[in-house]
Design a protein around this motif. Structure first.
Motif, mmCIF file in Angstrom:
data_model
loop_
_atom_site.group_PDB
_atom_site.id
_atom_site.type_symbol
_atom_site.label_atom_id
_atom_site.label_comp_id
_atom_site.label_asym_id
_atom_site.label_seq_id
_atom_site.Cartn_x
_atom_site.Cartn_y
_atom_site.Cartn_z
ATOM 1 N N ARG A 95 0.853 -1.196 0.000
ATOM 2 C CA ARG A 95 0.000 0.000 0.000
ATOM 3 C C ARG A 95 0.885 1.241 0.000
ATOM 4 N N MET A 96 0.476 2.308 -0.690
ATOM 5 C CA MET A 96 1.325 3.495 -0.719
ATOM 6 C C MET A 96 0.523 4.749 -1.049
ATOM 7 N N THR A 97 0.997 5.852 -0.484
ATOM 8 C CA THR A 97 0.556 7.192 -0.850
ATOM 9 C C THR A 97 1.776 7.974 -1.303
ATOM 10 N N ALA A 143 -3.434 10.351 -2.759
ATOM 11 C CA ALA A 143 -3.763 9.012 -2.269
ATOM 12 C C ALA A 143 -4.646 8.328 -3.311
ATOM 13 N N GLY A 144 -4.741 7.013 -3.229
ATOM 14 C CA GLY A 144 -5.574 6.283 -4.167
ATOM 15 C C GLY A 144 -7.045 6.608 -4.022
ATOM 16 N N THR A 145 -7.794 6.383 -5.090
ATOM 17 C CA THR A 145 -9.226 6.632 -5.098
ATOM 18 C C THR A 145 -9.964 5.334 -4.790
ATOM 19 N N PRO A 146 -10.722 5.262 -3.695
ATOM 20 C CA PRO A 146 -11.410 4.011 -3.346
ATOM 21 C C PRO A 146 -12.283 3.507 -4.495
ATOM 22 N N GLY A 147 -12.176 2.208 -4.772
ATOM 23 C CA GLY A 147 -12.974 1.602 -5.818
ATOM 24 C C GLY A 147 -12.483 1.833 -7.228
ATOM 25 N N SER A 148 -11.351 2.548 -7.372
ATOM 26 C CA SER A 148 -10.849 2.866 -8.703
ATOM 27 C C SER A 148 -9.637 2.017 -9.047
ATOM 28 N N ALA A 160 -6.710 2.278 -6.398
ATOM 29 C CA ALA A 160 -7.148 2.278 -5.001
ATOM 30 C C ALA A 160 -6.086 1.766 -4.037
ATOM 31 N N ARG A 161 -5.253 0.822 -4.474
ATOM 32 C CA ARG A 161 -4.286 0.197 -3.567
ATOM 33 C C ARG A 161 -3.092 1.098 -3.277
ATOM 34 N N GLY A 162 -2.708 1.931 -4.252
ATOM 35 C CA GLY A 162 -1.553 2.785 -4.006
ATOM 36 C C GLY A 162 -1.202 3.664 -5.179
ATOM 37 N N VAL A 163 -0.578 4.801 -4.876
ATOM 38 C CA VAL A 163 -0.152 5.758 -5.901
ATOM 39 C C VAL A 163 1.269 6.212 -5.596
ATOM 40 N N ARG A 164 2.047 6.412 -6.649
ATOM 41 C CA ARG A 164 3.446 6.817 -6.529
ATOM 42 C C ARG A 164 3.766 7.795 -7.659
ATOM 43 N N PHE A 165 4.171 9.021 -7.323
ATOM 44 C CA PHE A 165 4.516 9.980 -8.363
ATOM 45 C C PHE A 165 5.711 9.467 -9.172
ATOM 46 N N ALA A 166 5.616 9.608 -10.499
ATOM 47 C CA ALA A 166 6.701 9.248 -11.397
ATOM 48 C C ALA A 166 7.454 10.478 -11.886
ATOM 49 N N THR A 167 6.733 11.543 -12.200
ATOM 50 C CA THR A 167 7.353 12.806 -12.593
ATOM 51 C C THR A 167 6.433 13.939 -12.204
ATOM 52 N N VAL A 168 7.012 15.091 -11.905
ATOM 53 C CA VAL A 168 6.253 16.302 -11.598
ATOM 54 C C VAL A 168 6.728 17.402 -12.545
ATOM 55 N N VAL A 169 5.796 18.005 -13.256
ATOM 56 C CA VAL A 169 6.100 19.075 -14.196
ATOM 57 C C VAL A 169 5.690 20.392 -13.558
ATOM 58 N N LEU A 170 6.676 21.189 -13.172
ATOM 59 C CA LEU A 170 6.410 22.486 -12.555
ATOM 60 C C LEU A 170 5.994 23.470 -13.635
ATOM 61 N N ARG A 205 -1.961 1.302 -8.703
ATOM 62 C CA ARG A 205 -2.433 -0.081 -8.746
ATOM 63 C C ARG A 205 -3.691 -0.211 -7.907
ATOM 64 N N GLY A 206 -4.563 -1.128 -8.338
ATOM 65 C CA GLY A 206 -5.828 -1.315 -7.665
ATOM 66 C C GLY A 206 -5.834 -2.437 -6.654
ATOM 67 N N THR A 207 -4.899 -3.386 -6.807
ATOM 68 C CA THR A 207 -4.852 -4.550 -5.924
ATOM 69 C C THR A 207 -3.402 -4.893 -5.623
ATOM 70 N N ALA A 208 -3.205 -5.720 -4.593
ATOM 71 C CA ALA A 208 -1.856 -6.182 -4.263
ATOM 72 C C ALA A 208 -1.267 -7.006 -5.401
ATOM 73 N N ALA A 209 -2.097 -7.699 -6.155
ATOM 74 C CA ALA A 209 -1.623 -8.522 -7.265
ATOM 75 C C ALA A 209 -0.992 -7.691 -8.377
ATOM 76 N N GLU A 210 -1.314 -6.413 -8.426
ATOM 77 C CA GLU A 210 -0.754 -5.529 -9.450
ATOM 78 C C GLU A 210 0.556 -4.890 -9.021
ATOM 79 N N ASN A 211 1.076 -5.247 -7.847
ATOM 80 C CA ASN A 211 2.374 -4.753 -7.415
ATOM 81 C C ASN A 211 3.425 -5.095 -8.468
ATOM 82 N N TRP A 212 4.245 -4.093 -8.832
ATOM 83 C CA TRP A 212 5.302 -4.174 -9.840
ATOM 84 C C TRP A 212 4.768 -4.053 -11.267
ATOM 85 N N GLU A 213 3.453 -3.960 -11.425
ATOM 86 C CA GLU A 213 2.881 -3.832 -12.766
ATOM 87 C C GLU A 213 1.928 -2.631 -12.829
#
Length: 308
Positions: free
Chosen positions: A181-183, A203-208, A211-221, A233-241
């Motif tokens: 899980r991640m924010t 943070a993740g959007t419930p039901g979307s 939902a399981r976690g979000v991680r910034f990849a790039t920020v454009v100022l 990712r929406g589920t633990a099974a999607e970890n790494w994908e």
């Protein structure tokens, strides 16, 4: 530290149709099978030279994230290795995506995500040098230690002309079976070394799908129009994908995810496309780098040049 107005970016939200079809491979994994990765890019274009930091990984049980490597290129497409930092250099069980930074003073910094051996804990260490080549012999110092309750990794670091900003993925450690899980949390700093946490950026959007976690990849100022691409990712099974979504900054400094995500995905199941980073190209266009799932289940590092 020099003071200047917040930058206005020429980087635009990418077109999903061209992001995969027009891309080419920059780095391929050593071993073409699931769990073998070349990716996690962080890119700088300085005085006409491209610098790419990436993470190399083997499957679980065979070394995991064994190195962070910095490469050099004259064209942003063909790279030559310059510096390799191994997990043993940091006393880590595994390394994740690095963040390569060129400071206003001309120094080079590499923020390295380090797994604490035998635990689910992560921290971020920093090495700094006047030349990229000298990062190999720089002494690491921990700048984001995390805690017994939280793992911290995968920072995105920006300077807005006044201060440093960092967005990192933070993983709660209260449940040892749910540490994926991640924010994304936001921190600021006057020097890019000592950081003060400012709160949750996304943070993740419930039901979307995220939902399981979000991680910034790039920020454009881009002033009031600042935006980010993030891995979700929406589920633990999607970890790494994880797939890639879009989020836009609000007036309070937090971000809101676009409702129609994900924006980007690999055409190869399960569709992993993550860790996107972008550089505006002098004369027009944006060169993107990202890690994506291949048909054989391995991950490769790809690049695409998109017009404005």
């Amino acid at each position: 530290m020099p003071s200047s107005p917040a930058p206005t970016s020429t980087v635009r939200i990418p077109d999903a149709a061209s992001f995969w079809s027009d891309a080419e491979v920059v780095l391929a994994p050593d071993d073409p099978r699931p769990g073998s990765w070349a990716g996690g890019p962080s890119v700088q274009l300085v005085d006409g030279t491209w610098w790419l930091a990436a993470r190399l990984r083997r499957p679980v049980g065979e070394g995991r994230g064994f190195a962070n490597v910095v490469y050099r290129s004259d064209d942003g497409r063909r790279f030559t290795e310059v510096v390799r930092l191994g997990k043993d250099d940091f006393g880590a069980e595994s390394l994740e995506r690095p963040a390569l930074v060129h400071t206003p003073e001309g120094h080079w910094r590499l923020y390295v995500s380090c797994a604490t051996p035998g635990t689910k804990h992560w921290r971020v260490d920093l090495v700094e040098a006047g030349r990229v080549e000298d990062l190999a012999t720089a002494t690491p110092r921990t700048v984001l230690p995390g805690s017994q309750q939280q793992a911290v990794k995968d920072p995105v670091v920006r300077h807005d002309g006044r201060q440093w900003h960092l967005w990192a993925s933070v993983h709660p450690l209260d449940d040892p079976y749910a540490t994926d899980r991640m924010t994304t949390e936001h921190a600021t700093s006057a020097d890019g070394v000592a950081w003060t946490w400012q709160g949750t950026a996304l943070a993740g959007t419930p039901g979307s799908w995220d939902a399981r976690g979000v991680r910034f990849a790039t920020v454009v100022l881009d002033g009031e129009r600042t935006w980010a691409l993030y891995d979700g990712r929406g589920t633990a099974a999607e970890n790494w994908e994880e797939r890639t979504g879009l989020a836009v900054r609000n007036g309070d400094g937090r971000f809101t995810a676009a409702a129609d995500g994900p924006l980007l995905a690999s055409p190869h199941p399960p569709g992993g496309l993550r860790y996107a980073d972008a550089v505006a190209v002098p004369g027009g266009g944006t060169r993107w780098y990202y890690e994506a799932t291949r048909a054989d289940g391995a991950h490769e590092l790809r690049t695409v040049l998109l017009p404005h």
